[in-house]
Design an enzyme around this catalytic site. Structure first.
Site, PDB file in Angstrom:
ATOM      1  CG  ASP A   8     -13.538  -7.444   1.699  1.00  0.00           C
ATOM      2  OD1 ASP A   8     -13.569  -6.599   2.717  1.00  0.00           O
ATOM      3  OD2 ASP A   8     -14.051  -7.084   0.430  1.00  0.00           O
TER       4      ASP A   8
ATOM      5  CG  ASP B  80      -1.365 -20.525   0.092  1.00  0.00           C
ATOM      6  OD1 ASP B  80      -0.855 -20.352   1.362  1.00  0.00           O
ATOM      7  OD2 ASP B  80      -0.679 -21.048  -0.769  1.00  0.00           O
TER       8      ASP B  80
ATOM      9  CE1 TYR C 273      -3.169  -2.941   1.089  1.00  0.00           C
ATOM     10  CE2 TYR C 273      -4.511  -0.811   0.959  1.00  0.00           C
ATOM     11  CZ  TYR C 273      -4.670  -2.090   0.804  1.00  0.00           C
ATOM     12  OH  TYR C 273      -5.630  -2.735   0.556  1.00  0.00           O
TER      13      TYR C 273
ATOM     14  CE  LYS D  28       2.436 -18.250  -1.186  1.00  0.00           C
ATOM     15  NZ  LYS D  28       1.673 -19.272  -1.096  1.00  0.00           N
TER      16      LYS D  28
ATOM     17  CG  ASP E  37      -8.081  -5.086   1.613  1.00  0.00           C
ATOM     18  OD1 ASP E  37      -9.034  -4.718   1.860  1.00  0.00           O
ATOM     19  OD2 ASP E  37      -7.902  -4.961   0.109  1.00  0.00           O
TER      20      ASP E  37
HETATM   21  C1  IPM Z   1     -10.687  -1.400   3.391  1.00  0.00           C
HETATM   22  C2  IPM Z   1     -10.799  -0.929   1.914  1.00  0.00           C
HETATM   23  C3  IPM Z   1      -9.602   0.106   1.723  1.00  0.00           C
HETATM   24  C4  IPM Z   1      -8.171  -0.791   1.684  1.00  0.00           C
HETATM   25  C5  IPM Z   1      -9.754   0.364   0.211  1.00  0.00           C
HETATM   26  C6  IPM Z   1     -10.796   1.171   0.117  1.00  0.00           C
HETATM   27  C7  IPM Z   1      -8.508   1.297  -0.108  1.00  0.00           C
HETATM   28  O1  IPM Z   1     -10.681  -1.860   1.173  1.00  0.00           O
HETATM   29  O2  IPM Z   1     -10.393  -0.392   4.439  1.00  0.00           O
HETATM   30  O3  IPM Z   1     -10.316  -2.701   3.749  1.00  0.00           O
HETATM   31  O4  IPM Z   1      -8.004  -1.659   0.618  1.00  0.00           O
HETATM   32  O5  IPM Z   1      -7.576  -0.835   2.708  1.00  0.00           O
HETATM   33 MG    MG Z   2     -10.868  -3.945   2.168  1.00  0.00          MG
END
Ligand code: IPM
Ligand code: MG
Length: 359
Positions: free
Chosen positions: A249, A221, A142, A189, A245
């Site tokens: 999700d 993984d 990032y 990893k 990240d």
């Molecule tokens: C999160 C989001 C952000 C990230 C995006 C919007 C840049 O997905 O906070 O998880 O990747 O950190």
């Molecule tokens: Mg995210």
């Protein structure tokens, strides 16, 4: 207590959900005799449209001078579909994380029993899952060097970690594990990446200072697979920015819906609290977004930034009671039953506020 809170609604459904998060904070102030003073600030697409900057200096200053920030989301489809645009909403988010020193992103994944059926994973696999992610937030690809070369036909993003960045978040993860089931799973990893080998080396060293906490390592993984296969085997997960990240999700499905997950970003000074969901432009303006992630983010804010344990617990209890009573936003409704009472964003906020008054 007197506290200054910045409300940073951002883009898309960010505005709709933070409105409800703030209503819950207002109710807490009223019930527990606190005084919360609010300031509004802009970020993301709206700020670009207004002044051409995804994170105006004024917003940053307001945040630096506050006790905590309640944030919504940033993003706009216009940018997603046009990778050539130079100024992007997400730049505001990343700059804010860096400038505020928010290096630790805590993402608790806890399934409310009432939502067992809302997940696409089998209830018997899910039941009792309770995971706390520590995602490093100000390093990795990032923030590593990025660019193009060879006539723009080659692109790179450097995955880079420094020892101190790993040490400070590892300490936070081990300390949190001590208050929980005393297990840290570090995800990397290291079979391929040098930055992951440093990650593992440092985490092992820090782990020695916490002999009462069990430390295990998983490759990313395998961790992605195990999260779905046996979510109960995780307690605290410690990982880098990019892996965190993606995995969080994925893990949102353990909690039934993205619309339920709150997060706290902490570090040097002020803490920032936000849902893990994005700006969701497909449902923006329809009033159907789930405000519970923002409301639960407000609960984290009360606990972590203000030390208001009782107030925070009251919010979580209120959310539980509202779910128990069968109230759902569309994203967490169970299509197989007609028992669910489907509410819009504002109605869900109202239910939580009313419930708070009762506990
Ligand atoms: C999160 C989001 C952000 C990230 C995006 C919007 C840049 O997905 O906070 O998880 O990747 O950190
Ligand atoms: Mg995210």
């Amino acid at each position: 207590m007197n506290k200054k809170i910045v409300i940073l609604p951002g883009d898309g459904i960010g505005k709709e959900v933070t409105t409800e998060g703030k209503r819950v904070l207002d109710k807490i102030a009223e019930l527990y005799g606190h005084h919360f003073e609010y300031e509004y600030a802009t970020i993301g697409h709206d700020a670009i449209e207004a002044i051409g900057d995804p994170l105006p200096e004024e917003s940053l200053n307001k945040m630096k001078n506050s006790d905590a920030v309640l944030f919504g989301a940033v993003g706009h489809p216009k940018y997603d579909n046009d990778p050539t645009l130079k100024v992007r909403p997400e730049q505001g988010l990343l700059k804010m994380r860096k400038e505020l020193g928010l290096y630790a992103n805590l993402r608790p994944i806890k399934l409310f029993d009432e939502l067992l059926e809302a997940s696409s994973i089998k209830p018997e696999i899910l039941k009792g899952s309770d995971i706390l992610f520590f995602r490093e937030l100000t390093g990795d690809v990032y923030f590593g060097e990025k660019g193009r070369k060879d006539d723009r036909n080659t692109a790179y993003d450097l995955m880079i970690y420094q020892r101190y960045e790993i040490e400070r978040i590892a300490h936070k993860a081990f300390q949190a594990a001590r208050t929980r089931r005393k297990k840290v799973t570090s995800v990397d990893k290291a079979n391929v990446l040098e930055s992951s080998r440093l990650w593992r080396e440092v985490v092992q060293e820090i782990g020695k200072q916490y002999p009462d906490v069990q430390l295990e390592h998983q490759f990313v993984d395998a961790a992605a697979m195990n999260l779905i296969k046996s979510p109960r085997s995780f307690d605290v997960v410690l990982t880098g920015n990019l892996f965190g990240d993606i995995l969080t999700d994925e893990a949102s499905q353990i909690a039934g819906s993205m619309g339920m997950l709150a997060s706290a970003s902490v570090g040097d000074k002020v803490g920032l609290y936000e849902p893990i969901h994005g700006s969701a432009h497909d449902i923006t303006g329809k009033g159907i977004a789930n405000p519970l992630a923002s409301i639960l983010s407000a609960a984290l804010l009360l606990d972590i930034s203000f030390g208001m344990k009782q107030e925070s617990a009251a919010v979580i209890k209120a959310v539980e009671a509202v779910l128990k009573a069968g109230y759902r936003t569309a994203d967490i409704a169970d299509a197989s039953t007609s028992k669910d009472k489907i509410l819009n964003t504002q109605q869900m906020g109202t239910q939580v506020v009313n419930q708070l008054a009762k506990v």
